[in-house]
Design a protein around this motif. Structure first.
Motif, PDB file in Angstrom:
ATOM      1  N   TYR A  70      10.618 -13.885 -10.852  1.00 46.47           N
ATOM      2  CA  TYR A  70      10.113 -13.787  -9.245  1.00 46.47           C
ATOM      3  C   TYR A  70       8.523 -13.305  -9.690  1.00 46.47           C
ATOM      4  O   TYR A  70       7.591 -13.730  -8.909  1.00 46.47           O
ATOM      5  CB  TYR A  70      10.658 -12.571  -8.568  1.00 46.47           C
ATOM      6  N   THR A  71       8.217 -12.654 -10.723  1.00 41.18           N
ATOM      7  CA  THR A  71       6.871 -12.303 -11.016  1.00 41.18           C
ATOM      8  C   THR A  71       6.022 -13.532 -11.234  1.00 41.18           C
ATOM      9  O   THR A  71       4.884 -13.832 -10.623  1.00 41.18           O
ATOM     10  CB  THR A  71       6.720 -11.464 -12.236  1.00 41.18           C
ATOM     11  N   GLN A  72       6.581 -14.431 -12.120  1.00 36.78           N
ATOM     12  CA  GLN A  72       5.958 -15.642 -12.514  1.00 36.78           C
ATOM     13  C   GLN A  72       5.823 -16.604 -11.153  1.00 36.78           C
ATOM     14  O   GLN A  72       4.923 -17.444 -11.380  1.00 36.78           O
ATOM     15  CB  GLN A  72       6.604 -16.330 -13.536  1.00 36.78           C
ATOM     16  N   SER A  73       6.552 -16.552 -10.236  1.00 36.76           N
ATOM     17  CA  SER A  73       6.444 -17.369  -9.026  1.00 36.76           C
ATOM     18  C   SER A  73       5.410 -16.538  -8.225  1.00 36.76           C
ATOM     19  O   SER A  73       5.297 -16.928  -6.956  1.00 36.76           O
ATOM     20  CB  SER A  73       7.797 -17.018  -8.140  1.00 36.76           C
ATOM     21  N   GLY A  74       4.912 -15.396  -8.414  1.00 41.98           N
ATOM     22  CA  GLY A  74       3.704 -14.766  -7.640  1.00 41.98           C
ATOM     23  C   GLY A  74       4.311 -13.922  -6.708  1.00 41.98           C
ATOM     24  O   GLY A  74       3.464 -13.227  -5.779  1.00 41.98           O
ATOM     25  N   TYR A  75       5.363 -13.237  -6.741  1.00 41.24           N
ATOM     26  CA  TYR A  75       6.239 -12.450  -5.878  1.00 41.24           C
ATOM     27  C   TYR A  75       5.890 -11.009  -6.329  1.00 41.24           C
ATOM     28  O   TYR A  75       5.834 -10.743  -7.595  1.00 41.24           O
ATOM     29  CB  TYR A  75       7.732 -12.386  -5.664  1.00 41.24           C
ATOM     30  N   ARG A  76       5.542 -10.127  -5.469  1.00 43.11           N
ATOM     31  CA  ARG A  76       5.563  -8.364  -5.807  1.00 43.11           C
ATOM     32  C   ARG A  76       6.860  -7.982  -5.892  1.00 43.11           C
ATOM     33  O   ARG A  76       7.555  -8.074  -4.810  1.00 43.11           O
ATOM     34  CB  ARG A  76       4.555  -7.829  -4.705  1.00 43.11           C
ATOM     35  N   GLU A  89       9.886   7.758 -15.325  1.00 42.29           N
ATOM     36  CA  GLU A  89       9.166   6.569 -14.436  1.00 42.29           C
ATOM     37  C   GLU A  89       9.788   5.274 -14.844  1.00 42.29           C
ATOM     38  O   GLU A  89       9.411   4.312 -14.074  1.00 42.29           O
ATOM     39  CB  GLU A  89       7.739   6.792 -14.712  1.00 42.29           C
ATOM     40  N   GLU A  90      10.170   5.033 -16.149  1.00 40.62           N
ATOM     41  CA  GLU A  90      10.778   3.629 -16.326  1.00 40.62           C
ATOM     42  C   GLU A  90      11.841   2.974 -15.432  1.00 40.62           C
ATOM     43  O   GLU A  90      12.097   1.941 -15.401  1.00 40.62           O
ATOM     44  CB  GLU A  90      11.294   3.875 -17.739  1.00 40.62           C
ATOM     45  N   ARG A  91      12.490   4.256 -14.750  1.00 40.58           N
ATOM     46  CA  ARG A  91      13.418   3.735 -13.744  1.00 40.58           C
ATOM     47  C   ARG A  91      12.857   2.785 -12.598  1.00 40.58           C
ATOM     48  O   ARG A  91      13.638   2.366 -11.983  1.00 40.58           O
ATOM     49  CB  ARG A  91      14.188   5.093 -13.439  1.00 40.58           C
ATOM     50  N   CYS A  92      11.689   3.030 -12.332  1.00 41.06           N
ATOM     51  CA  CYS A  92      10.969   2.344 -11.163  1.00 41.06           C
ATOM     52  C   CYS A  92       9.782   1.587 -11.540  1.00 41.06           C
ATOM     53  O   CYS A  92       8.794   2.032 -12.048  1.00 41.06           O
ATOM     54  CB  CYS A  92      10.678   3.395  -9.874  1.00 41.06           C
ATOM     55  N   ARG A  93       9.964   0.385 -11.532  1.00 33.86           N
ATOM     56  CA  ARG A  93       8.822  -0.584 -11.691  1.00 33.86           C
ATOM     57  C   ARG A  93       8.310  -1.339 -10.602  1.00 33.86           C
ATOM     58  O   ARG A  93       9.212  -1.867  -9.833  1.00 33.86           O
ATOM     59  CB  ARG A  93       9.152  -1.575 -13.007  1.00 33.86           C
ATOM     60  N   ILE A  94       7.159  -1.265 -10.147  1.00 34.02           N
ATOM     61  CA  ILE A  94       6.430  -2.185  -9.355  1.00 34.02           C
ATOM     62  C   ILE A  94       5.506  -3.135  -9.777  1.00 34.02           C
ATOM     63  O   ILE A  94       4.444  -2.847 -10.475  1.00 34.02           O
ATOM     64  CB  ILE A  94       5.720  -1.193  -8.214  1.00 34.02           C
ATOM     65  N   ALA A  95       5.596  -4.443  -9.550  1.00 41.75           N
ATOM     66  CA  ALA A  95       4.812  -5.463  -9.972  1.00 41.75           C
ATOM     67  C   ALA A  95       4.561  -5.488 -11.308  1.00 41.75           C
ATOM     68  O   ALA A  95       3.552  -5.644 -12.103  1.00 41.75           O
ATOM     69  CB  ALA A  95       3.511  -5.271  -9.496  1.00 41.75           C
ATOM     70  N   GLY A  96       5.911  -5.081 -12.092  1.00 41.90           N
ATOM     71  CA  GLY A  96       5.843  -5.226 -13.398  1.00 41.90           C
ATOM     72  C   GLY A  96       5.622  -3.910 -14.383  1.00 41.90           C
ATOM     73  O   GLY A  96       5.641  -3.857 -15.623  1.00 41.90           O
ATOM     74  N   GLU A  97       4.942  -2.938 -13.742  1.00 44.90           N
ATOM     75  CA  GLU A  97       4.692  -1.692 -14.369  1.00 44.90           C
ATOM     76  C   GLU A  97       5.368  -0.609 -14.017  1.00 44.90           C
ATOM     77  O   GLU A  97       5.916  -0.383 -12.845  1.00 44.90           O
ATOM     78  CB  GLU A  97       3.277  -1.462 -14.066  1.00 44.90           C
ATOM     79  N   SER A  98       5.557   0.319 -14.732  1.00 41.55           N
ATOM     80  CA  SER A  98       6.180   1.646 -14.388  1.00 41.55           C
ATOM     81  C   SER A  98       5.700   2.303 -13.247  1.00 41.55           C
ATOM     82  O   SER A  98       4.251   2.650 -13.358  1.00 41.55           O
ATOM     83  CB  SER A  98       6.517   2.348 -15.761  1.00 41.55           C
ATOM     84  N   VAL A  99       6.223   2.873 -12.479  1.00 40.86           N
ATOM     85  CA  VAL A  99       5.412   3.662 -11.613  1.00 40.86           C
ATOM     86  C   VAL A  99       4.961   5.067 -12.081  1.00 40.86           C
ATOM     87  O   VAL A  99       5.381   5.546 -12.955  1.00 40.86           O
ATOM     88  CB  VAL A  99       6.471   4.198 -10.123  1.00 40.86           C
ATOM     89  N   ALA A 100       3.681   5.396 -11.564  1.00 37.89           N
ATOM     90  CA  ALA A 100       3.120   6.688 -12.015  1.00 37.89           C
ATOM     91  C   ALA A 100       3.678   7.650 -11.483  1.00 37.89           C
ATOM     92  O   ALA A 100       4.127   7.602 -10.312  1.00 37.89           O
ATOM     93  CB  ALA A 100       1.536   6.589 -11.635  1.00 37.89           C
ATOM     94  N   GLN A 101       3.718   8.641 -12.353  1.00 40.48           N
ATOM     95  CA  GLN A 101       4.618  10.065 -11.653  1.00 40.48           C
ATOM     96  C   GLN A 101       3.967  10.653 -10.353  1.00 40.48           C
ATOM     97  O   GLN A 101       4.513  10.847  -9.649  1.00 40.48           O
ATOM     98  CB  GLN A 101       4.140  11.208 -12.787  1.00 40.48           C
ATOM     99  N   GLU A 102       2.674  10.371 -10.072  1.00 48.06           N
ATOM    100  CA  GLU A 102       2.377  10.998  -8.792  1.00 48.06           C
ATOM    101  C   GLU A 102       2.566  10.087  -7.761  1.00 48.06           C
ATOM    102  O   GLU A 102       2.775  10.619  -6.569  1.00 48.06           O
ATOM    103  CB  GLU A 102       0.494  11.115  -8.993  1.00 48.06           C
ATOM    104  N   GLU A 103       2.817   8.928  -8.017  1.00 50.05           N
ATOM    105  CA  GLU A 103       3.382   8.227  -7.006  1.00 50.05           C
ATOM    106  C   GLU A 103       4.832   8.514  -6.446  1.00 50.05           C
ATOM    107  O   GLU A 103       5.196   7.931  -5.378  1.00 50.05           O
ATOM    108  CB  GLU A 103       3.401   6.497  -7.309  1.00 50.05           C
ATOM    109  N   LEU A 104       5.538   9.136  -7.329  1.00 57.70           N
ATOM    110  CA  LEU A 104       6.746   9.589  -6.857  1.00 57.70           C
ATOM    111  C   LEU A 104       7.048  10.785  -6.144  1.00 57.70           C
ATOM    112  O   LEU A 104       7.815  11.117  -5.529  1.00 57.70           O
ATOM    113  CB  LEU A 104       7.592   9.531  -8.252  1.00 57.70           C
ATOM    114  N   LEU A 105       5.880  11.709  -6.236  1.00 60.23           N
ATOM    115  CA  LEU A 105       6.014  13.033  -5.929  1.00 60.23           C
ATOM    116  C   LEU A 105       6.412  13.157  -4.270  1.00 60.23           C
ATOM    117  O   LEU A 105       7.158  13.817  -3.859  1.00 60.23           O
ATOM    118  CB  LEU A 105       4.841  13.856  -6.280  1.00 60.23           C
TER     119      LEU A 105
END
Length: 450
Positions: A70-76, A89-105
């Motif tokens: 889906y990433t190669q198809s251009g989807y987020r 943070e590995e448990r949550c990936r957005i656009a192929g990257e692990s989420v930053a800690q501060e985004e989870l708080l």
């Protein structure tokens, strides 16, 4: 007006995780009532197509391949998977990257407010397990991330897993084997029934297990799910160079020929990739995907700890195999690697695993065992593992060491191994994660002894 103090929320991810661990009297508490009530208080929804993946083995690989295509198809994309290897943070990936800690708080704080409730909330304060609390926080984070597709891995079972509060637009059930039997049932039929709980009426369910339990097929028929089954509705075939995949004409008859093997190693990955392509086809009306995206996504997919071979000498293999079925697949993959003078194992496992069945499958390939304790109460100690291995006829006399940590065990292996040897690290996510704490290790005695 009385000035009533509000308890301060934790301010770091580590503090939130410590808080979540202390909330509930038991680590695993199967059931959806409590987590559903908190989700309702939060108004939690995912406003995009959702794929939920259940199964005993192959879930993480399936999620990673779906994400890559889906990433190669251009989807987020948004992905929730568990457990993690090193960092939460590995448990949550957005656009192929692990989420930053501060985004989870903010999401953790919102779960806590909803859990405590307000005046008039039915049921008052609600206790959540660590997995339930963190699942809600990650689902909230995903819900605010502007996703085109969400890919959610079930933690345990399916029917009563916290992820199942979300309705799947497409369910995927990977291979089903005997694991977590104290919670899910004593045979594949009982375990299959639990996995089948992620199905929804009128929506596709892809079953990539080549020989699924009858309970899975019966449940699909009972609720009127749209069943897509490997070997009947879609199939694959391959040789040493390439492979192909095809849908039955009743599902449109789409074909892919001349595919390169998935970047994830191991013969079982073709089964997982076949299920991935079926799921992609099932959702094609909402998420169109090009043939090139399929080819590129499968060629580039990465997932640490799944028959991961680390460059260097001696050869290092990392695999999270932790039950008899996945250990059998690991043994087959190791056997296909060719000859090594000596195979050393770094092994740590949970105390509730069927260790004898795991050893039956892999012990003939291992010459020297380095056993490790793991940092959690459910784990077996190195001493207890040693006792069990010495009682196994193939392992007797082959225990080379007992260690406090996986990295200690790996260092001991490297110190005694010849460059032409092979080291395999397996038995648990925590075993593999323990040697990845500082990144993928460079295989040299000088580096690892530092």
């Amino acid at each position: 007006m009385l000035d009533i103090p509000v308890p301060a929320h934790p301010t770091t991810l580590a503090d939130w995780l410590d808080h979540a661990e202390r909330l509930h009297p038991v680590t695993i508490d199967m059931g959806l009532d409590r987590v559903q009530r908190v989700a309702q208080r939060m108004g939690l929804t995912l406003d995009c197509p959702v794929i939920i993946v259940a199964g005993t083995n192959g879930k993480g690989s399936t999620c990673a391949m779906l994400e890559a295509v889906y990433t190669q198809s251009g989807y987020r994309t948004g992905v929730y998977t568990s457990p993690h290897l090193v960092h939460f943070e590995e448990r949550c990936r957005i656009a192929g990257e692990s989420v930053a800690q501060e985004e989870l708080l903010p999401a953790f704080a919102e779960v806590e407010v909803a859990r405590r409730g307000q005046a008039g909330d039915e049921g008052g304060e609600i206790s959540l397990s660590y997995f339930e609390f963190t699942t809600l926080a990650i689902l909230r984070t995903l819900s605010r991330s502007g996703l085109d597709v969400a890919i959610l891995e079930v933690g345990l079972g399916g029917r009563l897993d916290a992820v199942n509060i979300i309705d799947a637009d497409c369910a995927v059930i990977t291979s089903i084997a005997l694991d977590h039997m104290a919670l899910l049932g004593n045979d594949r039929e009982a375990i299959g029934f639990e996995k089948a709980g992620i199905m929804r009426t009128g929506r596709p369910v892809v079953v990539s297990d080549p020989v699924p339990p009858q309970s899975v097929l019966d449940r699909a028929l009972e609720i009127g799910a749209e069943l897509w089954r490997l070997g009947k509705d879609f199939h694959f075939a391959g040789d040493q160079q390439q492979w192909g995949w095809a849908m039955h004409p009743s599902h449109g008859g789409r074909r892919y020929a001349g595919l390169a093997y998935p970047a994830l190693r191991g013969a079982n990955q073709l089964v997982n990739a076949s299920g991935v392509l079926a799921a992609v086809e099932a959702l094609r009306g909402r998420l169109p995907v090009t043939a090139q995206a399929v080819r590129t996504g499968l060629a580039l997919v990465e997932l640490p700890g799944r028959f991961q071979i680390v460059p260097g000498t001696p050869t290092l293999v990392l695999d999270v195999a932790h039950n008899p079925h996945s250990v059998a697949a690991l043994a087959a993959n190791l056997d296909a690697m060719g000859f090594y003078p000596t195979t050393h194992a770094v092994f740590g496992a949970m105390a509730d695993k069927d260790l004898a069945a795991m050893l039956d499958r892999i012990a003939p390939l291992v010459d020297r065992w380095h056993l490790t304790s793991l940092p959690l109460p459910r784990a077996s100690t190195a001493a207890a593992l040693a006792e069990q291995l010495e009682a196994h006829p193939t392992c007797r006399g082959r225990v080379a060491g007992r260690h406090d940590t996986p990295m200690d065990a790996l260092r001991a292996c490297v110190a005694t191994a010849d460059p032409a040897d092979r080291i395999v690290v397996f038995g648990s996510f925590y075993t593999v994660g323990g040697v990845l704490q500082d990144g993928v290790p460079r295989m040299s005695a000088k580096h690892l002894s530092a």
